[in-house]
Motif scaffolding. Sequence first.
Motif, PDB file in Angstrom:
ATOM      1  N   LEU A 326       0.881  -1.228   0.130  1.00 38.39           N
ATOM      2  CA  LEU A 326       0.042   0.055   0.047  1.00 38.39           C
ATOM      3  C   LEU A 326       1.076   1.231   0.142  1.00 38.39           C
ATOM      4  N   SER A 327       2.051   1.236   0.974  1.00 43.04           N
ATOM      5  CA  SER A 327       2.890   2.391   0.832  1.00 43.04           C
ATOM      6  C   SER A 327       3.425   2.650  -0.242  1.00 43.04           C
ATOM      7  N   LEU A 328       3.953   1.602  -1.107  1.00 40.04           N
ATOM      8  CA  LEU A 328       4.574   1.597  -2.390  1.00 40.04           C
ATOM      9  C   LEU A 328       3.604   2.358  -3.581  1.00 40.04           C
ATOM     10  N   GLN A 329       2.359   1.987  -3.481  1.00 37.02           N
ATOM     11  CA  GLN A 329       1.624   2.560  -4.431  1.00 37.02           C
ATOM     12  C   GLN A 329       1.043   3.994  -4.046  1.00 37.02           C
ATOM     13  N   LEU A 330       1.270   4.360  -2.637  1.00 41.48           N
ATOM     14  CA  LEU A 330       0.854   5.733  -2.051  1.00 41.48           C
ATOM     15  C   LEU A 330       2.009   6.719  -2.613  1.00 41.48           C
ATOM     16  N   TYR A 331       3.225   6.263  -2.515  1.00 46.00           N
ATOM     17  CA  TYR A 331       4.387   7.038  -2.999  1.00 46.00           C
ATOM     18  C   TYR A 331       4.300   7.467  -4.228  1.00 46.00           C
ATOM     19  N   TYR A 332       3.980   6.553  -5.209  1.00 45.08           N
ATOM     20  CA  TYR A 332       3.915   6.893  -6.657  1.00 45.08           C
ATOM     21  C   TYR A 332       2.683   7.664  -6.861  1.00 45.08           C
ATOM     22  N   ALA A 333       1.594   7.368  -6.116  1.00 42.55           N
ATOM     23  CA  ALA A 333       0.372   8.341  -6.199  1.00 42.55           C
ATOM     24  C   ALA A 333       0.646   9.812  -5.871  1.00 42.55           C
ATOM     25  N   GLY A 334       1.319   9.912  -4.714  1.00 37.68           N
ATOM     26  CA  GLY A 334       1.588  11.297  -4.195  1.00 37.68           C
ATOM     27  C   GLY A 334       2.518  11.910  -4.894  1.00 37.68           C
ATOM     28  N   ALA A 335       3.329  11.584  -5.634  1.00 34.06           N
ATOM     29  CA  ALA A 335       4.230  12.141  -6.830  1.00 34.06           C
ATOM     30  C   ALA A 335       3.626  12.946  -7.694  1.00 34.06           C
ATOM     31  N   ASN A 336       2.394  12.851  -8.076  1.00 33.97           N
ATOM     32  CA  ASN A 336       1.594  13.379  -9.005  1.00 33.97           C
ATOM     33  C   ASN A 336       0.313  14.332  -8.305  1.00 33.97           C
ATOM     34  N   LEU A 337       0.256  14.231  -7.103  1.00 33.64           N
ATOM     35  CA  LEU A 337      -0.745  15.123  -6.564  1.00 33.64           C
ATOM     36  C   LEU A 337      -0.332  16.172  -5.713  1.00 33.64           C
ATOM     37  N   CYS A 338      -1.278  17.286  -5.797  1.00 36.15           N
ATOM     38  CA  CYS A 338      -0.860  18.427  -5.046  1.00 36.15           C
ATOM     39  C   CYS A 338      -1.100  18.002  -3.432  1.00 36.15           C
ATOM     40  N   PHE A 339      -0.698  18.800  -2.722  1.00 35.74           N
ATOM     41  CA  PHE A 339      -0.652  18.795  -1.166  1.00 35.74           C
ATOM     42  C   PHE A 339      -1.948  18.596  -0.767  1.00 35.74           C
ATOM     43  N   VAL A 340      -3.027  19.310  -0.914  1.00 37.36           N
ATOM     44  CA  VAL A 340      -4.301  18.982  -0.407  1.00 37.36           C
ATOM     45  C   VAL A 340      -4.930  17.523  -0.690  1.00 37.36           C
ATOM     46  N   ASP A 341      -4.425  17.188  -2.103  1.00 35.68           N
ATOM     47  CA  ASP A 341      -4.937  15.870  -2.675  1.00 35.68           C
ATOM     48  C   ASP A 341      -4.465  14.632  -2.014  1.00 35.68           C
ATOM     49  N   ASN A 399     -17.422   9.691   3.306  1.00 32.06           N
ATOM     50  CA  ASN A 399     -17.197  11.066   4.026  1.00 32.06           C
ATOM     51  C   ASN A 399     -15.670  11.616   3.819  1.00 32.06           C
ATOM     52  N   PRO A 400     -15.432  11.911   2.546  1.00 35.25           N
ATOM     53  CA  PRO A 400     -14.245  12.459   2.466  1.00 35.25           C
ATOM     54  C   PRO A 400     -13.755  13.530   3.058  1.00 35.25           C
ATOM     55  N   LEU A 401     -12.312  13.897   3.390  1.00 35.82           N
ATOM     56  CA  LEU A 401     -11.824  14.843   4.165  1.00 35.82           C
ATOM     57  C   LEU A 401     -12.376  16.374   3.821  1.00 35.82           C
ATOM     58  N   GLN A 402     -13.042  17.121   4.718  1.00 35.27           N
ATOM     59  CA  GLN A 402     -13.504  18.522   4.594  1.00 35.27           C
ATOM     60  C   GLN A 402     -12.334  19.264   5.035  1.00 35.27           C
ATOM     61  N   THR A 403     -11.566  19.903   4.658  1.00 35.34           N
ATOM     62  CA  THR A 403     -10.673  21.021   5.239  1.00 35.34           C
ATOM     63  C   THR A 403     -11.183  22.158   5.896  1.00 35.34           C
ATOM     64  N   LEU A 404     -10.455  22.584   6.736  1.00 34.51           N
ATOM     65  CA  LEU A 404     -10.829  24.112   7.396  1.00 34.51           C
ATOM     66  C   LEU A 404     -10.284  25.261   6.703  1.00 34.51           C
ATOM     67  N   HIS A 405      -9.719  25.081   5.768  1.00 36.60           N
ATOM     68  CA  HIS A 405      -8.835  25.951   4.969  1.00 36.60           C
ATOM     69  C   HIS A 405      -8.641  25.857   3.724  1.00 36.60           C
ATOM     70  N   GLU A 406      -8.879  26.814   2.812  1.00 34.67           N
ATOM     71  CA  GLU A 406      -8.737  26.635   1.312  1.00 34.67           C
ATOM     72  C   GLU A 406      -7.071  26.823   1.110  1.00 34.67           C
ATOM     73  N   GLY A 407      -6.833  26.059   0.076  1.00 32.96           N
ATOM     74  CA  GLY A 407      -5.301  26.299  -0.174  1.00 32.96           C
ATOM     75  C   GLY A 407      -4.550  24.901  -0.194  1.00 32.96           C
ATOM     76  N   GLY A 408      -3.200  25.032  -0.112  1.00 31.66           N
ATOM     77  CA  GLY A 408      -2.559  23.501  -0.404  1.00 31.66           C
ATOM     78  C   GLY A 408      -2.600  22.904  -1.557  1.00 31.66           C
ATOM     79  N   ASN A 409      -2.887  23.688  -2.639  1.00 29.17           N
ATOM     80  CA  ASN A 409      -2.697  23.130  -4.085  1.00 29.17           C
ATOM     81  C   ASN A 409      -1.329  23.444  -4.743  1.00 29.17           C
ATOM     82  N   PHE A 410      -0.467  23.660  -3.944  1.00 30.98           N
ATOM     83  CA  PHE A 410       1.105  23.564  -4.553  1.00 30.98           C
ATOM     84  C   PHE A 410       1.330  22.202  -4.781  1.00 30.98           C
ATOM     85  N   ILE A 411       1.942  21.828  -5.868  1.00 30.86           N
ATOM     86  CA  ILE A 411       2.438  20.409  -6.407  1.00 30.86           C
ATOM     87  C   ILE A 411       4.041  20.368  -6.227  1.00 30.86           C
TER      88      ILE A 411
END
Length: 462
Positions: A326-341, A399-411
């Motif tokens: 699972l962690s291996l797949q998460l590593y490769y998935a995260g490489a292409n996502l922004c911070f909030v995603d 019930n996906p994560l609802q954030t308290l603050h807009e932002g975190g879209n940096f990649i």
Amino acid sequence: MTIKSPQIGAHIRTSNDKIATRRLLALKNRLSETPGRIPTTSKVYDSKLNKTDDNAEAVIRQHPSGLSKIRLNRPTKLNAISFNMCDIISQAVLAWENLETSKAILITSEGRQAFCAGGDIRALMDLEQQDRHEECIALFQKHSRLTHTVGSIMGGGVGLTISAPFRVATENTIHAMPETMIGHFPDASASFWMPRLDGFLGLYLMLTGRRLRGPDVYYSGIATHYVQSKDLAELEVALEELASKTNGVLELHDINAVIDRFSVDMEEKELPFSLGGNIWQAINRCFQHNTIENIVAALKEENVAVSWAKETNDLLSKMSPTSLKLSLQLYYAGANLCFVDCMRLEYQLTNLTLASKEFAEGTRAALITKTAPNWNPPTLEQVDANEIKKRFFDTPISNPLQTLHEGGNFIEYPHTPFILPRCSEILDVANRMGHDEAVKYFMDKYNEKKGVKTKVVSVLNK
């Protein structure tokens, strides 16, 4: 760059100094007596939080200079993040964002054993054992929201610090992500930051839970500076004085210069990069593969860093096979996502992994029985990577994560100028210029930043 909201991030503190506390108190008293200064404790927190007493789990203060402060205060629990701390810190950071007198945020902690042990795993385990699954998920939700809030406003992750422009390690600092050992996966924004470390170092750390001590935390880019713990109190005073002099404007290069004054001369102290040279190249050879089975095979075939490869394989053999894949797949998935995603994906995985009972088994074995866990399935061969993807990554939660603050879209991490040069860049320059010329090139490029020469030499020294 002018900082208008609290974005200067975190100072990794691993010890407490009573003398320094008295010195800081004296400085606070002097400044608070100056006409026109704001009070030592901002009224925002008296009215909104009511959690500013010295016995609170997170102590919130604002210095008269405008330097806002968060002190983690659960030393007997290694400052692990609780429900209460999530609420206190999130509210403080959100309030500070729009407060004119808040120019910067400094995060410290109480006690000598740990800056922050991450989420309160023992509390989570107790909730799961009592079949209080919804409360367990709620704690993860609060922790995820906190990490996103701090990360998108002023820096958070790996506890509360890795997104910050400045992260100070000391000789007492230890960084580790041992989640695969307890049937979980590296979270708290690890899916964003680990793929962005140099080469495959991040994947190596995510899968093995390898502990890095202070110098290597600095050389790897997880910290931006390395300071002796005895100098932390004076560094804190110097940051307060800088904030007092700037009249509401803080430049990142000025903050960097202050911390540089206290940084350790790594060459003089003979503190090399233990993951440089042959080890660095072996990490990239062995962890470049996209399956755990191929990584294990590469470690077995490694004929240069032989003892390192055997030690690493032994570490992997103790981890949950499901968590590794699972962690291996998460590593490769995260490489292409922004911070909030990345944060949203981690929260989704958490919701689904808790139901698998692997986490309960791992924490039981690690915290209660102190015995080897009974993983299910028990071997890598019995864990289907396609099933992992389908079960955890392709199954949305209700019930996906609802954030308290807009932002975190940096990649990409926006503050790379403050970390040491990447190993890959060092090797590339050395191949074009030669060893000695590469050392001079990086010393000039980084304005003789302490640690640059030692890292370059460590990487090139086979």
